[in-house]
Scaffold this active site. Structure first.
Site, short mmCIF file in Angstrom:
data_model
loop_
_atom_site.label_atom_id
_atom_site.label_comp_id
_atom_site.label_asym_id
_atom_site.label_seq_id
_atom_site.Cartn_x
_atom_site.Cartn_y
_atom_site.Cartn_z
N LYS A 1 152.81 4.62 45.48
CA LYS A 1 151.75 3.69 45.89
C LYS A 1 152.08 2.27 45.45
CE LYS A 1 147.10 5.69 46.28
NZ LYS A 1 145.79 5.74 45.61
N ARG B 1 131.08 8.91 48.46
CA ARG B 1 130.36 7.87 49.17
C ARG B 1 129.88 8.32 50.54
NH1 ARG B 1 135.15 3.75 48.16
NH2 ARG B 1 136.11 5.81 48.22
N SER C 1 137.42 -0.26 46.62
CA SER C 1 138.46 -1.14 46.07
C SER C 1 139.25 -1.77 47.21
CB SER C 1 139.39 -0.37 45.14
OG SER C 1 138.69 0.12 44.04
P1 ADP Z 1 141.77 6.99 44.26
O1 ADP Z 1 142.92 6.12 44.55
O2 ADP Z 1 142.12 8.20 43.44
O3 ADP Z 1 140.86 7.33 45.41
P2 ADP Z 1 139.79 5.10 43.40
O4 ADP Z 1 139.96 4.22 42.24
O5 ADP Z 1 139.73 4.48 44.74
O6 ADP Z 1 140.92 6.16 43.25
O7 ADP Z 1 138.48 5.99 43.25
C1 ADP Z 1 138.26 6.85 42.16
C2 ADP Z 1 137.00 7.67 42.42
O8 ADP Z 1 135.88 6.80 42.51
C3 ADP Z 1 137.00 8.47 43.73
O9 ADP Z 1 136.37 9.71 43.49
C4 ADP Z 1 136.15 7.64 44.65
O10 ADP Z 1 135.51 8.46 45.62
C5 ADP Z 1 135.15 7.08 43.68
N1 ADP Z 1 134.55 5.85 44.17
C6 ADP Z 1 135.17 4.76 44.67
N2 ADP Z 1 134.27 3.81 45.05
C7 ADP Z 1 133.06 4.33 44.79
C8 ADP Z 1 131.70 3.86 44.97
N3 ADP Z 1 131.42 2.69 45.55
N4 ADP Z 1 130.72 4.67 44.57
C9 ADP Z 1 130.99 5.87 44.02
N5 ADP Z 1 132.21 6.38 43.84
C10 ADP Z 1 133.24 5.63 44.21
#
Ligand code: ADP
Length: 154
Positions: free
Chosen positions: A43, A92, A130
Site C-alpha cells: 500500500k 459505515r 480517510s
Molecule cells: P483499513 O485500511 O484497514 O480499512 P481504516 O483506517 O480505513 O483502515 O479503517 C479502520 C476501521 O475503521 C475500519 O473498520 C473502518 O470501517 C472503520 N472506519 C473508518 N471510517 C469510519 C467512520 N467514519 N466511522 C466508523 N468507522 C470507520
C-alpha cells in the site's frame, strides 16, 4: 480475570472523527484498546507512519486505556503476540459490512479464540472516510471538521 485487550487495526491515513467515535464507544467494554497501524508493503500511504502515529496519539492524549502501536503481518498474529482477544472494526455502510464480514470470518477460521467486535458508525459520522479526507487535503480544502479536535495537520 485476565485483562481484556482489543486491537483496533487500520491504516489511519489519517485518523478521523469516525475512528475516534468507535474507540470512545468501545472503551467501556475493554481494559485496554491498542490502536494498531498496519504496515502493508503493497500500500502507498499519504501520511508517513510516524505522522499517522502522532495524529492518533494527539487524538487520544490522556486516555489511560488507549495506546498506539505499529505492526506488520496478520492482525491475528499481532493479537496473539500482545495477548489481545478482540478485534475492533467499524461499519459505515453495506460495503463495509460485506468487507468486514469476510475479514472477520477468515480471521475466525484462523483464530477461533479471537472475536471480532463490529460497531455501527454514528449516523452523523458515517460519511467520513480517510480517503475523502486525503482528497480534501490534496486539493487544499479544510479537512479539520472531519478530524479529531486535537489533530492539527500543520
Ligand atoms: P483499513 O485500511 O484497514 O480499512 P481504516 O483506517 O480505513 O483502515 O479503517 C479502520 C476501521 O475503521 C475500519 O473498520 C473502518 O470501517 C472503520 N472506519 C473508518 N471510517 C469510519 C467512520 N467514519 N466511522 C466508523 N468507522 C470507520
Amino acid at each position: 480475570m485476565s485483562k481484556k485487550t482489543a486491537v483496533f487495526p487500520g491504516s489511519f491515513d489519517p485518523v478521523t472523527k469516525g475512528h475516534e467515535d468507535i474507540v470512545k464507544r468501545a472503551l467501556p467494554l475493554f481494559d485496554e484498546i491498542v490502536i494498531a497501524i498496519g504496515q502493508n508493503s503493497t500500500k502507498n500511504y499519504f501520511f508517513p507512519l510516524e505522522k499517522r502515529r502522532a495524529f492518533i496519539e494527539a487524538a487520544f492524549t490522556g486516555e489511560q486505556k488507549i495506546r498506539t502501536d505499529i505492526y506488520d503481518g496478520l492482525t491475528i498474529d499481532y493479537c496473539r503476540k500482545i495477548k489481545a482477544s478482540f478485534i475492533l472494526r467499524g461499519l459505515r455502510n453495506p460495503a463495509d459490512f460485506e468487507f468486514e464480514k469476510s475479514i472477520a470470518q477468515m480471521n475466525r477460521a484462523m483464530a477461533p479464540d479471537i472475536e471480532t467486535v463490529l460497531f455501527l458508525t454514528a449516523p452523523e459520522l458515517s460519511a467520513i472516510s480517510s480517503t475523502i479526507v486525503r482528497d480534501i487535503i490534496r486539493n487544499g480544502g479544510d479537512a479539520s471538521p472531519f478530524l479529531p479536535v486535537r489533530v492539527k495537520l500543520k
